[in-house]
Design an enzyme around this catalytic site. Structure first.
Site, PDB file in Angstrom:
ATOM      1  N   LYS A 188       0.833  -1.210   0.000  1.00 25.79           N
ATOM      2  CA  LYS A 188       0.000   0.000   0.000  1.00 25.79           C
ATOM      3  C   LYS A 188       0.866   1.259   0.000  1.00 25.79           C
ATOM      4  O   LYS A 188       1.742   1.425   0.855  1.00 25.79           O
ATOM      5  CB  LYS A 188      -0.862   0.035   1.263  1.00 25.79           C
ATOM      6  CG  LYS A 188      -2.137  -0.783   1.151  1.00 25.79           C
ATOM      7  CD  LYS A 188      -2.765  -0.876   2.509  1.00 25.79           C
ATOM      8  CE  LYS A 188      -4.154  -0.335   2.544  1.00 25.79           C
ATOM      9  NZ  LYS A 188      -4.708  -0.414   3.913  1.00 25.79           N
TER      10      LYS A 188
HETATM   11  C1  E4P Z   1      -8.267  -0.175   4.161  1.00 29.82           C
HETATM   12  O1  E4P Z   1      -7.398  -0.564   3.418  1.00 29.82           O
HETATM   13  C2  E4P Z   1      -8.184   1.055   4.960  1.00 29.82           C
HETATM   14  O2  E4P Z   1      -6.957   1.161   5.559  1.00 29.82           O
HETATM   15  C3  E4P Z   1      -9.316   1.190   5.910  1.00 29.82           C
HETATM   16  O3  E4P Z   1     -10.500   0.709   5.307  1.00 29.82           O
HETATM   17  C4  E4P Z   1      -9.476   2.526   6.579  1.00 29.82           C
HETATM   18  O4  E4P Z   1     -10.707   2.624   7.226  1.00 29.82           O
HETATM   19  P1  E4P Z   1     -11.070   3.765   8.315  1.00 29.82           P
HETATM   20  O5  E4P Z   1     -11.501   4.992   7.593  1.00 29.82           O
HETATM   21  O6  E4P Z   1     -12.186   3.164   9.094  1.00 29.82           O
HETATM   22  O7  E4P Z   1      -9.821   4.006   9.112  1.00 29.82           O
END
Ligand code: E4P
Length: 288
Positions: free
Chosen positions: A113
């Site tokens: 990522k």
């Molecule tokens: C997924 O890859 C993300 O890191 C995650 O869905 C973030 O979600 P949040 O907005 O609840 O922190």
């Protein structure tokens, strides 16, 4: 067991292998997992250690992330595990790429990522050229998704994900689900090499509407997946309507997918805020 009409892959959003085990037990299947620095900071073993006043050294926290990801990978060997590079607002692409190379070697099924920022896209562009799988995270606009498409052109389907964060748009009064439908519509004119991973899911209705829209992948936290499983994996019927309440709609834009990624306006304040929050949560784990 996996419903036979379910085309979308379902991922768990979390940093605790205990949850992974439990979701596999409850659902009978799991197609992958997404992690991020905040989720790793919430891992129960990390919390216990911090509660005893024992922070990690820089080496120890990387080892801890690696161990956690390895454990998850063993539980979902056929799935994809997203592992996120550390990036604050001053992290250069080269530093992200160095981390990516190391993280990609941890497990055989990693997607790395990177933030959907200029430096993140620069790093992702190089990463796909070197044969790495990538997931562009903290995406909040159609322009950013177009830039992901352009920066990773030439990669094969399955190697590139883009993660629009719907819950964080909802939080500030915008209908995050519109972004999913807009990106999917825009990508119809492309070659299909980028898969859309619906992220920042907060409730079963997000999941159901993303299924209806045909998101390639959805990542959802433990409680949402648990509730969905307990209800017997409902899939949206033909007449399903998503209730966006008072959220402001996000209009579709005609965007040229053939443009260079550098020519798209990719700045978004939530991307910057997201990087600040991820890096702060990570740094809070480390001894000063
Ligand atoms: C997924 O890859 C993300 O890191 C995650 O869905 C973030 O979600 P949040 O907005 O609840 O922190």
């Amino acid at each position: 067991m996996r419903p036979k009409d379910l085309k979308t892959r379902i991922f768990l959003d979390g940093g605790d292998p205990g949850e992974t085990k439990e979701i596999i037990r409850l659902l009978g299947f799991l197609d992958g997992q997404t992690t991020n620095p905040t989720l790793i900071s919430k891992n129960p073993r990390a919390r216990q250690r911090l509660e005893k006043g024992e922070k990690f050294t820089r080496e120890e926290i990387i080892d801890f992330y690696q161990e956690t990801v390895k454990e998850i990978s063993k539980l979902i060997p056929e799935g994809s595990i997203s592992v996120e590079v550390y990036s604050d607002l001053s992290t250069a692409a080269e530093a992200m790429l160095r981390q990516a190379k190391e993280m990609f070697s941890w497990i055989p099924n990693a997607h790395i990522k990177f933030p959907t920022s200029r430096e993140g896209l620069k790093a992702a562009e190089q990463a796909v050229k070197r044969g790495m799988r990538v997931n562009l995270t903290l995406c909040f606009t159609q322009e950013q998704a177009a830039a992901v498409y352009a920066a990773t052109r030439g990669a094969k389907k399955g190697d590139v994900y883009v993660s629009p964060f719907i819950g964080r748009l909802d939080d500030r009064g915008e209908n995050g689900m519109d972004l999913i439908s807009n990106i999917l519509k825009m990508y119809q004119k492309g070659d299909g090499h980028v898969e859309l991973l619906t992220a920042s899911v907060r409730k079963t209705d997000h999941l159901l509407y993303a299924l209806k829209l045909g998101s390639d992948i959805i990542t959802a936290p433990f409680n949402v997946l648990k509730e969905w499983g307990e209800k017997g994996f409902p899939l949206p019927k033909g007449n399903y309507v998503y209730d966006s309440g008072n959220l402001k709609s996000i209009p579709f834009k005609e965007i040229d997918l053939t443009k260079k990624w550098q020519d798209h306006d990719i700045r978004h304040e939530l991307t910057d805020k997201g990087m600040e929050r991820f890096s702060a949560d990570w740094n809070a784990l480390i001894k000063a």
